[in-house]
Design a protein around this motif. Structure first.
Motif, PDB file in Angstrom:
ATOM      1  N   ALA A   1       0.716  -1.356   0.190  1.00 47.86           N
ATOM      2  CA  ALA A   1      -0.389   0.200  -0.132  1.00 47.86           C
ATOM      3  C   ALA A   1       1.135   1.041  -0.241  1.00 47.86           C
ATOM      4  CB  ALA A   1      -1.107  -0.138   1.304  1.00 47.86           C
ATOM      5  N   ASP A   2       0.055   2.435  -0.818  1.00 44.18           N
ATOM      6  CA  ASP A   2       0.794   3.241  -0.741  1.00 44.18           C
ATOM      7  C   ASP A   2       1.184   4.487   0.612  1.00 44.18           C
ATOM      8  OD1 ASP A   2       2.457   6.088  -1.929  1.00 44.18           O
ATOM      9  OD2 ASP A   2       0.126   7.096  -2.464  1.00 44.18           O
ATOM     10  N   LEU A   3       1.214   5.227   1.384  1.00 45.64           N
ATOM     11  CA  LEU A   3       1.188   6.368   1.542  1.00 45.64           C
ATOM     12  C   LEU A   3       0.007   6.787   1.765  1.00 45.64           C
ATOM     13  CD1 LEU A   3       2.742   9.381   1.746  1.00 45.64           C
ATOM     14  CD2 LEU A   3       4.732   7.425   1.932  1.00 45.64           C
ATOM     15  N   HIS A   4      -0.332   7.394   0.692  1.00 41.78           N
ATOM     16  CA  HIS A   4      -0.973   8.344   0.087  1.00 41.78           C
ATOM     17  C   HIS A   4      -2.811   8.310   1.350  1.00 41.78           C
ATOM     18  CE1 HIS A   4       1.803   9.801  -1.970  1.00 41.78           C
ATOM     19  NE2 HIS A   4       1.556  11.314  -1.718  1.00 41.78           N
ATOM     20  N   GLU A   5      -3.042   7.330   1.227  1.00 39.95           N
ATOM     21  CA  GLU A   5      -4.433   6.974   1.716  1.00 39.95           C
ATOM     22  C   GLU A   5      -4.821   5.799   1.821  1.00 39.95           C
ATOM     23  OE1 GLU A   5      -7.849   8.672   1.974  1.00 39.95           O
ATOM     24  OE2 GLU A   5      -7.562  10.081   0.095  1.00 39.95           O
ATOM     25  N   PHE A   6      -5.862   6.030   3.182  1.00 36.90           N
ATOM     26  CA  PHE A   6      -6.340   4.314   4.008  1.00 36.90           C
ATOM     27  C   PHE A   6      -8.050   4.972   4.315  1.00 36.90           C
ATOM     28  CE2 PHE A   6      -6.147   1.198   7.267  1.00 36.90           C
ATOM     29  CZ  PHE A   6      -7.558   0.535   6.653  1.00 36.90           C
ATOM     30  N   LYS A   7      -8.991   5.473   3.776  1.00 41.42           N
ATOM     31  CA  LYS A   7      -9.891   5.596   4.103  1.00 41.42           C
ATOM     32  C   LYS A   7     -10.758   3.979   4.282  1.00 41.42           C
ATOM     33  CE  LYS A   7     -11.386   9.516   2.621  1.00 41.42           C
ATOM     34  NZ  LYS A   7     -11.819  10.610   1.314  1.00 41.42           N
ATOM     35  N   LEU A   8     -11.471   4.288   5.595  1.00 44.91           N
ATOM     36  CA  LEU A   8     -12.642   2.662   5.382  1.00 44.91           C
ATOM     37  C   LEU A   8     -13.941   3.434   5.143  1.00 44.91           C
ATOM     38  CD1 LEU A   8     -11.945   1.664   9.796  1.00 44.91           C
ATOM     39  CD2 LEU A   8     -10.744   1.256   7.122  1.00 44.91           C
ATOM     40  N   THR A   9     -14.720   2.474   4.891  1.00 45.19           N
ATOM     41  CA  THR A   9     -16.119   2.410   4.100  1.00 45.19           C
ATOM     42  C   THR A   9     -16.866   2.053   5.270  1.00 45.19           C
ATOM     43  OG1 THR A   9     -16.328   0.980   2.931  1.00 45.19           O
ATOM     44  CG2 THR A   9     -14.988   2.772   1.708  1.00 45.19           C
ATOM     45  N   PRO A  10     -18.230   2.138   5.073  1.00 37.82           N
ATOM     46  CA  PRO A  10     -19.076   1.868   6.019  1.00 37.82           C
ATOM     47  C   PRO A  10     -19.944   0.745   6.305  1.00 37.82           C
ATOM     48  CG  PRO A  10     -20.075   4.016   4.835  1.00 37.82           C
ATOM     49  CD  PRO A  10     -18.771   3.911   4.433  1.00 37.82           C
ATOM     50  N   ARG A  11     -19.389  -0.108   4.414  1.00 36.47           N
ATOM     51  CA  ARG A  11     -19.406  -1.347   4.194  1.00 36.47           C
ATOM     52  C   ARG A  11     -18.268  -2.288   5.199  1.00 36.47           C
ATOM     53  NH1 ARG A  11     -18.868   1.604   0.038  1.00 36.47           N
ATOM     54  NH2 ARG A  11     -17.400   1.093  -0.761  1.00 36.47           N
ATOM     55  N   GLY A  12     -17.269  -2.245   5.559  1.00 41.56           N
ATOM     56  CA  GLY A  12     -16.523  -2.881   5.849  1.00 41.56           C
ATOM     57  C   GLY A  12     -15.555  -2.980   5.196  1.00 41.56           C
TER      58      GLY A  12
END
Length: 468
Positions: A132-143
């Motif tokens: 994974a790249d450092l720029h983004e890690f966003k959780l969604t309501p879908r798990g």
């Protein structure tokens, strides 16, 4: 150094003697708070101080309060960095999330994304089909989680003055099931955005050619994605079903004319502020070329009419200009928290743009690419620990919130401790001076007190070394 302690069984804290020399925890980089005015939003600041030029210095996710005092620090292994620490929701509960790994070519990372609970236990680790790249890690309501990757691919670059076969970095977005690690959706920039859209001339930087440099992804209200690409100075609305570009905002092939004040360049951290309003961090400059002051801009996009409008903007009173990184978070009350990238500054603004909070990292290439502010309640698995140095008892509880004061109990044996001093909480390492009549004590313990004066937890009993 901040000593820690070994885990004690319930009920043991007041009776068992801790090691005389606990294992040290490195001191995190410190923010110098230059402004802290009333009106700031409730919560703590979540940061990831990093310096690719000082990798032997302590790095890791760091939580601080409005006085710049560390609340929680999680050192990462030597040679690694952390990024994107924030509070998100997973399975209906608040969690901490961050990226951790190695930095490559001063522009992207290769690592994994962690999810930790209120006790700071890592309950999930996510990377996708590639590091994974450092720029983004966003959780969604879908798990699931949205993350990014930089994947080398061979392609024809003759259209931009390159060879017919060269290595390029493909910007990839994946949606990954957090629980299973399964990739449920994948999008490749090279399949949809031609290299001719890049503002970065081929050959200016070493291969592989990073023609796009994706740096954020956000979901639309309709489930499609908003993707930011720094090296095209453009935002892309991507149809999740087909992967096709619905529209471009900015760049060489903008789908709409840019209204007065809308034009931006080399941007980061584009998210939806409202169904028709995009918030972005406009760097307005890049390392290779001079530019103007950086800002946070809100842009209304009326796709039906083909119009754009600058809604508002936030700039720093010192007219800060950051050549890379940078991010902005909208707060529930209408304020804004801003990270100013390699300048090493972070700020909080009121809804009307007044600077309420301003802090700086040590000079010398220290930065926090993103900064967030959120309420957070941490309950570490480990109990508090204590050590004695220079006539003071240091009370340490890494990550504990809601602690108002520390009480020190001291005595000539582990069984004869009596309260001798108190002090307000002053960061995860709080020094409580021993009174003169307790300097000969051979054992001490610290008790964490809440705002009502009740004991939250106690350390093990520590031998002071007095009388030896």
């Amino acid at each position: 150094m901040i000593p820690t302690n070994e885990r004690l069984a319930p009920g043991e804290a007041a009776t068992r003697t801790a090691p005389a020399r606990p294992v040290p925890l490195p001191d995190p980089p410190r923010f110098e708070v230059r402004r802290n005015r009333p009106g700031a939003a409730p919560g703590v600041y979540l940061t990831t101080p990093q310096s690719p030029h000082a990798l032997t210095a302590p790095h890791g996710p760091l939580i601080i309060d409005g006085a710049g005092r560390p609340v929680w620090f999680h050192p990462v292994p030597d040679g690694e960095l952390a990024a994107d620490l924030r509070v998100q929701q997973y399975q209906g509960r608040p969690v901490l999330t961050w990226w951790q790994g190695t930095f490559h070519d001063m522009s992207h990372g290769r690592g994994v994304c962690h999810v930790a609970d209120e006790q700071y236990r890592i309950i999930a680790t996510v990377s996708g089909s590639a590091p994974a790249d450092l720029h983004e890690f966003k959780l969604t309501p879908r798990g699931t989680a949205l993350l990014m990757q930089y994947v080398p691919r061979e392609t024809d670059l003759s259209a931009v003055g390159g060879p017919p076969s060269a290595t390029i970095l493909d910007g990839v977005v994946e949606e990954v099931d957090v629980a299973t690690g399964e990739v449920v959706w994948r999008w490749s920039s090279l399949d949809h955005i031609p290299v001719t859209e890049s503002d970065l001339p081929y050959g200016l930087l070493p291969e592989p050619y990073d023609y796009l440099h994706l740096n954020s992804v956000d979901e639309d209200a309709d489930g499609d994605l908003l993707i930011s690409a720094r090296y095209t100075s453009a935002l892309y609305k991507v149809d999740r079903r087909t992967g096709e570009i619905v529209w471009r905002l900015g760049g060489r092939q903008s789908s709409f004319p840019l209204g007065a004040g809308v034009r931006f360049g080399w941007q980061h951290d584009a998210t939806w502020s409202a169904p028709d309003v995009v918030k972005l961090f406009d760097n307005a400059t890049v390392d290779m070329w001079p530019g103007w002051e950086s800002r946070v801009a809100w842009v209304r996009v009326d796709a039906a009419r083909g119009e754009t409008e600058l809604v508002r903007q936030v700039v720093h009173p010192e007219h800060l200009c950051t050549t890379r990184e940078g991010a902005a978070q909208e707060l529930p009350g209408g304020g804004t928290v801003v990270a100013w990238g390699p300048i090493g500054r972070m700020s909080e603004f009121s809804p009307d743009g007044e600077l309420l909070f301003d802090a700086a990292l040590p000079e010398g290439e220290w930065s926090s690419y993103r900064v967030y502010k959120s309420p957070w309640e941490g309950h570490p698995e480990e109990p508090p620990s204590a050590f004695v140095r220079d006539g003071s008892v240091h009370a340490v509880w890494n990550g504990a919130t809601g602690i108002a004061r520390w009480r020190v109990a001291a005595g000539r044996s582990a069984d004869t401790l009596e309260p001798v001093a108190e002090a307000p909480w002053d960061g995860l390492d709080t020094a409580v001076p021993l009174p003169v009549n307790a300097r000969e004590a051979t054992h001490v313990r610290v008790d964490a007190l809440d705002a009502r004066g009740a004991v939250v937890d106690s350390s093990a009993v520590v031998a002071t070394g007095a009388g030896r």
